[in-house]
Design a protein around this motif. Structure first.
Motif, mmCIF file in Angstrom:
data_model
loop_
_atom_site.group_PDB
_atom_site.id
_atom_site.type_symbol
_atom_site.label_atom_id
_atom_site.label_comp_id
_atom_site.label_asym_id
_atom_site.label_seq_id
_atom_site.Cartn_x
_atom_site.Cartn_y
_atom_site.Cartn_z
ATOM 1 N N MET A 26 0.809 -1.221 0.000
ATOM 2 C CA MET A 26 0.000 0.000 0.000
ATOM 3 C C MET A 26 0.845 1.275 0.000
ATOM 4 O O MET A 26 0.528 2.256 0.654
ATOM 5 N N ARG A 27 1.924 1.245 -0.753
ATOM 6 C CA ARG A 27 2.784 2.412 -0.917
ATOM 7 C C ARG A 27 3.018 2.652 -2.398
ATOM 8 O O ARG A 27 3.143 1.699 -3.176
ATOM 9 N N ILE A 28 3.108 3.915 -2.767
ATOM 10 C CA ILE A 28 3.448 4.270 -4.140
ATOM 11 C C ILE A 28 4.974 4.292 -4.227
ATOM 12 O O ILE A 28 5.648 4.922 -3.410
ATOM 13 N N LEU A 29 5.504 3.581 -5.194
ATOM 14 C CA LEU A 29 6.950 3.509 -5.381
ATOM 15 C C LEU A 29 7.424 4.696 -6.221
ATOM 16 O O LEU A 29 6.699 5.177 -7.097
ATOM 17 N N SER A 30 8.640 5.135 -5.970
ATOM 18 C CA SER A 30 9.188 6.299 -6.675
ATOM 19 C C SER A 30 9.395 5.988 -8.159
ATOM 20 O O SER A 30 9.543 4.831 -8.562
ATOM 21 N N ALA A 31 9.438 7.054 -8.956
ATOM 22 C CA ALA A 31 9.704 6.905 -10.390
ATOM 23 C C ALA A 31 11.056 6.236 -10.601
ATOM 24 O O ALA A 31 11.222 5.420 -11.515
ATOM 25 N N ASP A 32 12.033 6.551 -9.745
ATOM 26 C CA ASP A 32 13.358 5.941 -9.833
ATOM 27 C C ASP A 32 13.246 4.419 -9.641
ATOM 28 O O ASP A 32 13.822 3.646 -10.399
ATOM 29 N N TRP A 72 1.661 -3.730 -15.067
ATOM 30 C CA TRP A 72 2.992 -3.236 -14.721
ATOM 31 C C TRP A 72 2.847 -2.018 -13.829
ATOM 32 O O TRP A 72 1.886 -1.247 -13.978
ATOM 33 N N VAL A 73 3.768 -1.832 -12.915
ATOM 34 C CA VAL A 73 3.754 -0.661 -12.046
ATOM 35 C C VAL A 73 4.571 0.436 -12.706
ATOM 36 O O VAL A 73 5.710 0.206 -13.136
ATOM 37 N N ASP A 74 3.962 1.613 -12.800
ATOM 38 C CA ASP A 74 4.685 2.791 -13.269
ATOM 39 C C ASP A 74 4.627 3.840 -12.162
ATOM 40 O O ASP A 74 4.253 3.526 -11.026
ATOM 41 N N ALA A 75 4.965 5.065 -12.468
ATOM 42 C CA ALA A 75 5.035 6.102 -11.430
ATOM 43 C C ALA A 75 3.650 6.607 -11.006
ATOM 44 O O ALA A 75 3.535 7.351 -10.036
ATOM 45 N N GLY A 76 2.595 6.203 -11.696
ATOM 46 C CA GLY A 76 1.248 6.639 -11.337
ATOM 47 C C GLY A 76 0.569 5.650 -10.397
ATOM 48 O O GLY A 76 1.186 4.700 -9.911
ATOM 49 N N VAL A 85 10.541 2.380 -10.002
ATOM 50 C CA VAL A 85 9.797 1.674 -11.054
ATOM 51 C C VAL A 85 10.524 1.685 -12.395
ATOM 52 O O VAL A 85 10.245 0.851 -13.247
ATOM 53 N N SER A 86 11.470 2.612 -12.560
ATOM 54 C CA SER A 86 12.244 2.613 -13.805
ATOM 55 C C SER A 86 13.400 1.611 -13.758
ATOM 56 O O SER A 86 13.894 1.166 -14.789
ATOM 57 N N LYS A 87 13.833 1.220 -12.549
ATOM 58 C CA LYS A 87 14.975 0.314 -12.396
ATOM 59 C C LYS A 87 14.579 -1.167 -12.380
ATOM 60 O O LYS A 87 15.410 -2.021 -12.657
ATOM 61 N N PHE A 88 13.322 -1.476 -12.007
ATOM 62 C CA PHE A 88 12.917 -2.857 -11.798
ATOM 63 C C PHE A 88 11.624 -3.177 -12.547
ATOM 64 O O PHE A 88 10.811 -2.299 -12.791
ATOM 65 N N LYS A 89 11.471 -4.475 -12.871
ATOM 66 C CA LYS A 89 10.212 -4.957 -13.449
ATOM 67 C C LYS A 89 9.286 -5.283 -12.279
ATOM 68 O O LYS A 89 9.526 -6.239 -11.540
#
Length: 192
Positions: free
Chosen positions: A90-96, A137-141, A98-102
């Protein structure tokens, strides 16, 4: 050949994580679960992981969000997962991050309909006749990443938020495990 590595991110009871663990134990999911990471020290998912002999890590949210983001990225970098399964995290992951991992997530609605934390309640309030689950897929949104798989669940006139959510979870657990295996198979083939 070694199995691909999965890391599970979870915040709560861990019913989706348990489905992934069970599938790995029964060999329906050919993967090594390298770690279960939670942001909640009291999350039941940690007990489930420990009972299955899976390493756990707690990364509690800090007042400084940037420090927390860096700690998550550092932990994931150390673990070197082939795929990360967000299972009720239940946390939003940073753009950094989600860009580094699948990173894959499941959501209890047919996205793009009813994004956010109250998808089941929102579907009922909207008078929808069907809803379901989405693996994406998880993105920054928030619930905006590319869709991977969906399955519908009919809404009955007698459904409450709880009864509908339980029926969605049954479909969600099965679809999530099948989708993870499909993604891992595709990843292995692309490396051959």
């Amino acid at each position: 050949m070694t199995n691909p590595r999965i890391v599970i991110l979870a915040s709560g009871s861990g019913s989706i994580a348990q489905a992934i663990i069970d599938a790995q134990h029964s060999d329906d999911l050919k993967a090594e679960i390298a770690c279960v990471i939670s942001d909640q020290a009291s999350a039941r998912v940690l007990e489930r992981a420990e009972a299955a002999g899976i390493p756990t890590k707690i990364i509690a949210m800090t007042e400084n969000r940037t420090d927390w983001d860096k700690e998550i990225v550092a932990a994931l970098t150390d673990l070197q997962p082939d795929l990360i399964a967000s299972a009720g995290f239940m946390r939003i992951l940073s753009a950094d991050c989600v860009s580094k991992f699948k990173i894959v997530n499941s959501h209890p609605a047919l996205l793009p309909l009813f994004p956010g934390a109250h998808a089941v309640r929102d579907a009922l309030a909207a008078g929808a006749r069907k809803t379901g689950t989405t693996i994406h897929w998880v993105d920054a949104g928030v619930d905006t990443g590319a869709l991977i798989a969906q399955e519908e669940v009919e809404i009955t006139p007698s459904d409450t938020e709880e009864s509908l959510h339980e029926r969605i979870k049954i479909v969600e657990r099965r679809l999530y495990v099948a989708t993870l295996q499909q993604l891992l198979n595709e990843s292995v083939r692309s490396h051959d």
